[in-house]
Design a protein around this motif. Structure first.
Motif, PDB file in Angstrom:
ATOM      1  N   LYS A  18       0.823  -1.204   0.000  1.00 16.04           N
ATOM      2  CA  LYS A  18       0.000   0.000   0.000  1.00 16.04           C
ATOM      3  C   LYS A  18       0.864   1.264   0.000  1.00 16.04           C
ATOM      4  CE  LYS A  18      -3.956  -2.033   2.426  1.00 16.04           C
ATOM      5  NZ  LYS A  18      -4.791  -1.990   3.644  1.00 16.04           N
ATOM      6  N   MET A  69       2.742   4.147   5.523  1.00 15.67           N
ATOM      7  CA  MET A  69       2.289   4.877   6.704  1.00 15.67           C
ATOM      8  C   MET A  69       2.300   3.964   7.916  1.00 15.67           C
ATOM      9  SD  MET A  69      -1.291   6.833   7.611  1.00 15.67           S
ATOM     10  CE  MET A  69      -1.623   7.367   5.991  1.00 15.67           C
ATOM     11  N   TRP A 129       4.633   2.396  11.581  1.00 15.95           N
ATOM     12  CA  TRP A 129       5.923   2.166  12.234  1.00 15.95           C
ATOM     13  C   TRP A 129       6.680   1.077  11.502  1.00 15.95           C
ATOM     14  CZ3 TRP A 129       7.216   4.944  16.708  1.00 15.95           C
ATOM     15  CH2 TRP A 129       6.180   5.692  17.267  1.00 15.95           C
ATOM     16  N   ASN A 130       7.933   1.363  11.147  1.00 18.30           N
ATOM     17  CA  ASN A 130       8.745   0.371  10.469  1.00 18.30           C
ATOM     18  C   ASN A 130      10.153   0.377  11.069  1.00 18.30           C
ATOM     19  OD1 ASN A 130       9.585  -1.596   8.650  1.00 18.30           O
ATOM     20  ND2 ASN A 130       8.627  -0.589   6.892  1.00 18.30           N
ATOM     21  N   VAL A 152       5.442   8.450   7.176  1.00 15.31           N
ATOM     22  CA  VAL A 152       4.291   8.772   6.320  1.00 15.31           C
ATOM     23  C   VAL A 152       4.836   9.371   5.041  1.00 15.31           C
ATOM     24  CG1 VAL A 152       2.117  10.008   6.092  1.00 15.31           C
ATOM     25  CG2 VAL A 152       2.955   9.504   8.361  1.00 15.31           C
ATOM     26  N   LEU A 159       6.013  -3.199   7.669  1.00 15.95           N
ATOM     27  CA  LEU A 159       5.279  -2.302   8.563  1.00 15.95           C
ATOM     28  C   LEU A 159       4.696  -3.082   9.727  1.00 15.95           C
ATOM     29  CD1 LEU A 159       3.023   0.122   6.503  1.00 15.95           C
ATOM     30  CD2 LEU A 159       4.763   0.709   8.170  1.00 15.95           C
ATOM     31  N   ALA A 160       4.779  -2.507  10.920  1.00 15.75           N
ATOM     32  CA  ALA A 160       4.163  -3.130  12.085  1.00 15.75           C
ATOM     33  C   ALA A 160       2.649  -2.886  12.053  1.00 15.75           C
ATOM     34  CB  ALA A 160       4.761  -2.532  13.346  1.00 15.75           C
ATOM     35  N   ARG A 206      -0.680  -1.783  13.702  1.00 21.69           N
ATOM     36  CA  ARG A 206      -0.849  -0.729  14.716  1.00 21.69           C
ATOM     37  C   ARG A 206      -2.000  -1.012  15.681  1.00 21.69           C
ATOM     38  NH1 ARG A 206      -2.137   4.005  11.060  1.00 21.69           N
ATOM     39  NH2 ARG A 206      -2.071   2.497   9.347  1.00 21.69           N
ATOM     40  N   ILE A 264      -2.883  13.720   1.297  1.00 20.49           N
ATOM     41  CA  ILE A 264      -3.798  12.618   1.625  1.00 20.49           C
ATOM     42  C   ILE A 264      -3.473  12.010   2.989  1.00 20.49           C
ATOM     43  CG2 ILE A 264      -4.159  12.053  -0.827  1.00 20.49           C
ATOM     44  CD1 ILE A 264      -2.671   9.413  -0.260  1.00 20.49           C
ATOM     45  N   GLN A 265      -2.202  12.120   3.428  1.00 19.84           N
ATOM     46  CA  GLN A 265      -1.828  11.495   4.710  1.00 19.84           C
ATOM     47  C   GLN A 265      -2.563  12.130   5.881  1.00 19.84           C
ATOM     48  OE1 GLN A 265       0.093  13.848   3.263  1.00 19.84           O
ATOM     49  NE2 GLN A 265       0.079  15.281   4.982  1.00 19.84           N
ATOM     50  N   GLY A 303      -6.609   9.209   2.781  1.00 23.53           N
ATOM     51  CA  GLY A 303      -5.302   8.589   2.995  1.00 23.53           C
ATOM     52  C   GLY A 303      -5.407   7.317   3.795  1.00 23.53           C
ATOM     53  N   GLU A 304      -6.562   7.144   4.447  1.00 22.01           N
ATOM     54  CA  GLU A 304      -6.759   5.996   5.319  1.00 22.01           C
ATOM     55  C   GLU A 304      -8.268   5.869   5.572  1.00 22.01           C
ATOM     56  OE1 GLU A 304      -3.930   4.439   8.793  1.00 22.01           O
ATOM     57  OE2 GLU A 304      -4.687   6.440   9.136  1.00 22.01           O
ATOM     58  N   ASN A 350     -10.501  -4.732   2.709  1.00 25.78           N
ATOM     59  CA  ASN A 350      -9.043  -4.561   2.697  1.00 25.78           C
ATOM     60  C   ASN A 350      -8.414  -5.055   1.399  1.00 25.78           C
ATOM     61  OD1 ASN A 350      -6.650  -3.710   4.208  1.00 25.78           O
ATOM     62  ND2 ASN A 350      -6.088  -5.875   4.121  1.00 25.78           N
ATOM     63  N   LEU A 375      -8.531  -2.362  -1.235  1.00 29.33           N
ATOM     64  CA  LEU A 375      -8.010  -1.029  -0.946  1.00 29.33           C
ATOM     65  C   LEU A 375      -6.499  -0.966  -1.172  1.00 29.33           C
ATOM     66  CD1 LEU A 375      -9.501   0.340   2.405  1.00 29.33           C
ATOM     67  CD2 LEU A 375      -9.833   1.239   0.105  1.00 29.33           C
ATOM     68  N   SER A 376      -6.028   0.194  -1.667  1.00 28.24           N
ATOM     69  CA  SER A 376      -4.578   0.362  -1.718  1.00 28.24           C
ATOM     70  C   SER A 376      -4.124   1.426  -0.726  1.00 28.24           C
ATOM     71  CB  SER A 376      -4.118   0.663  -3.137  1.00 28.24           C
ATOM     72  OG  SER A 376      -4.850   1.738  -3.641  1.00 28.24           O
ATOM     73  N   ILE A 377      -5.018   1.834   0.180  1.00 27.41           N
ATOM     74  CA  ILE A 377      -4.625   2.714   1.303  1.00 27.41           C
ATOM     75  C   ILE A 377      -4.876   1.934   2.596  1.00 27.41           C
ATOM     76  CG2 ILE A 377      -4.974   4.934   0.163  1.00 27.41           C
ATOM     77  CD1 ILE A 377      -7.790   5.015   1.409  1.00 27.41           C
ATOM     78  N   PRO A 378      -4.253   2.361   3.717  1.00 27.05           N
ATOM     79  CA  PRO A 378      -4.416   1.601   4.966  1.00 27.05           C
ATOM     80  C   PRO A 378      -5.859   1.566   5.479  1.00 27.05           C
ATOM     81  CG  PRO A 378      -2.547   3.119   5.104  1.00 27.05           C
ATOM     82  CD  PRO A 378      -3.284   3.457   3.847  1.00 27.05           C
ATOM     83  N   LEU A 379      -6.184   0.446   6.133  1.00 25.57           N
ATOM     84  CA  LEU A 379      -7.513   0.251   6.712  1.00 25.57           C
ATOM     85  C   LEU A 379      -7.376  -0.010   8.212  1.00 25.57           C
ATOM     86  CD1 LEU A 379     -10.605  -0.180   6.347  1.00 25.57           C
ATOM     87  CD2 LEU A 379     -10.104  -2.590   5.886  1.00 25.57           C
ATOM     88  N   ASP A 432      -4.446  -2.968   8.526  1.00 29.88           N
ATOM     89  CA  ASP A 432      -3.200  -2.339   8.952  1.00 29.88           C
ATOM     90  C   ASP A 432      -3.184  -1.980  10.432  1.00 29.88           C
ATOM     91  OD1 ASP A 432      -1.795  -1.737   6.218  1.00 29.88           O
ATOM     92  OD2 ASP A 432      -3.933  -1.373   5.965  1.00 29.88           O
TER      93      ASP A 432
END
Lengths: 205, 250
Positions: free
Chosen positions: A119, A123, A125-126, A149, B2-3, B5, B122-123, B166-167, B191, B194-198, B220
């Motif tokens: 994605k 956006m 934590w990495n 971000v 990515l962790a 969240r 968008i963020q 953005g999300e 999900n 989508l190509s943005i975080p969910l 995400d």
């Protein structure tokens, strides 16, 4: 987090590229004194310089040129830290708007889209793996998490990459080129690791 | 990588948290700033504040809340509630908010998403969607889930994405408050497209529910309120459990 022990001042390049409230709040928490740089003559009053930035790299570059600061940044010999788009500005070029940038470090800023299947924006934590012993990562774990971000990234380079992150590909989470440092993540939003990095920068000479 | 969240959500009214909070070491359980600080220390990855202040002073009190949080807290946070126009969002950006979330206002005026994405990037723009199953379909609901619209949830989310969200923060009103787990099937369906975080919301009751939502839907982030506020789930223990199950967390 220990407080800064130095009374040296950080100058924040104030060129209207987004909100700097969080950055100044973090500096306040850490006891790091700072002021705003609105014009070229003010650069000399500070011991270290931060270039913040969010939003569009091309727009940020245009604002930096309008403020008259663009031509002077490359001549600074004190430590400079670019954050997020402020870091990207140090490179030669961004695919965002196909914009020529400050051209301090010979790297390019590229778009994630079309290069990875993950994605976009990247956006959250990495893990940031620092290498080359860059002093801004003193006392920070080798694989500490930082908050990112962004949709554009600086390519990995064995010489200039001070830390890398994996997100579909390996990119520069941090760069160092002589006295010029840059971080793609937001140290002011990255918990204690981020505060440590800002403190490290405030102790650089 | 990515962790995933973990996001506690705080309801705030007139500058005070609304729902009861059961933390042992809190001096003032009604102080959103102290609570936010505690959550950040426990390892929360992000925070969401939902401001339900209804007075004409709202814009000012919300901005003051955002400033107070931004001064103290070193993780990102989103503020939502009562954001109806560009000017509302602009004040919050300059008060230190990392993101704003818009819900009903975006449904009533979808162009708002475009305007905000263009003005702030968008963020900065989270589109919150409340959904409910009705006769085998999922429909967007407004006013805290009370008012049904004729808009199918999936269509709306795709539209929000194309307009510059953005999300997406998706709350399943059928699951919200039940503590029976997240709506993993529907979250997965969304999900995957989508190509943005969910961000998943609604239904968290125990740690296994968080494991399931990440494993089954690959969202995400997962958001919850009362299980954290009442200390039923402690964030450090939740993260240990997720790690044990092979889910990457910070």
């Amino acid at each position: 987090m220990p407080k800064a022990d130095s009374k040296d001042m950080i100058g924040i390049i104030n060129y209207g590229a987004g909100n700097i409230f969080s950055l100044t709040a973090a500096l306040n928490r850490l006891g790091i004194p700072y002021g705003m740089i609105n014009e070229v003559d003010e650069i000399a009053s500070y011991d270290r310089i931060v270039i913040p930035g969010v939003g569009h790299a091309g727009t940020a570059m245009r604002k930096l040129q309008e403020s008259g600061l663009a031509a002077s940044i490359g001549k600074i010999t004190k430590p400079v830290l670019g954050i997020c788009v402020g870091m990207q500005l140090l490179t030669t070029f961004s695919e965002e708007g196909d914009s020529p940038l400050l051209n301090i470090t010979p790297l390019k800023t590229l778009h994630f889209e079309g290069r990875i299947t993950e994605k976009v924006p990247h956006m959250g934590w990495n893990k940031v793996f620092h290498e080359n012993e860059s002093p801004i990562f003193d006392n920070i774990k080798k694989d500490a998490y930082f908050y990112f971000v962004h949709s554009y990234f600086i390519e990995y380079n064995a010489t200039f990459t001070a830390a890398f992150t994996q997100y579909g590909l390996k990119f520069s989470a941090a760069i160092q080129d002589k006295n010029f440092y840059g971080v793609q993540f937001h140290p002011e939003k990255s918990g204690e690791a981020g505060e440590r990095l800002l403190l490290n920068f405030s102790n650089l000479y | 990588m990515l962790a995933k969240r973990i996001i506690p959500c705080l309801d705030v009214k007139d500058g005070r948290t609304v729902k009861g909070v059961n933390f042992v070491d809190l001096r003032d359980a009604g102080d959103p700033v102290e609570l936010a600080w505690q959550y950040s220390r426990q390892g929360a990855d992000e925070l969401v504040f939902l401001d339900i202040t209804a007075t004409h002073e709202r814009r000012k009190t919300t901005a003051e809340l955002v400033k107070a949080v931004a001064r103290q807290v070193n993780i990102p946070f989103t503020i939502g509630g009562g954001i109806n126009e560009l000017a509302d969002a602009d004040v919050l950006l300059h008060s230190g908010a990392d993101k704003i979330s818009i819900n009903s206002a975006a449904v009533r005026n979808p162009g708002l998403i475009n305007q905000m994405a263009e003005a702030f990037g968008i963020q900065f723009v989270v589109v919150a969607v409340d959904t409910r199953h009705v006769d085998g379909k999922n429909y967007v609901h407004l006013n805290g889930g009370r008012l049904k619209t004729d808009i199918e949830t999936e269509d709306w989310i795709k539209e929000a994405e194309s307009r510059g969200a953005g999300e997406i923060l998706l709350t399943s009103m059928d699951h919200d408050g039940t503590k029976n787990g997240f709506d993993c099937d529907f979250l997965k369906k969304i999900n995957d497209k989508l190509s943005i975080p969910l961000i998943a919301s609604g239904g968290a009751g125990n740690m296994q529910h968080f494991v399931e939502v990440f494993q089954e839907s690959n969202v995400d982030a997962a958001l919850a309120a009362s299980v954290f506020h009442y200390g039923e789930i402690l964030i450090p223990e939740l993260k240990d459990e997720l790690r044990k199950q092979g889910i990457e967390v910070r």
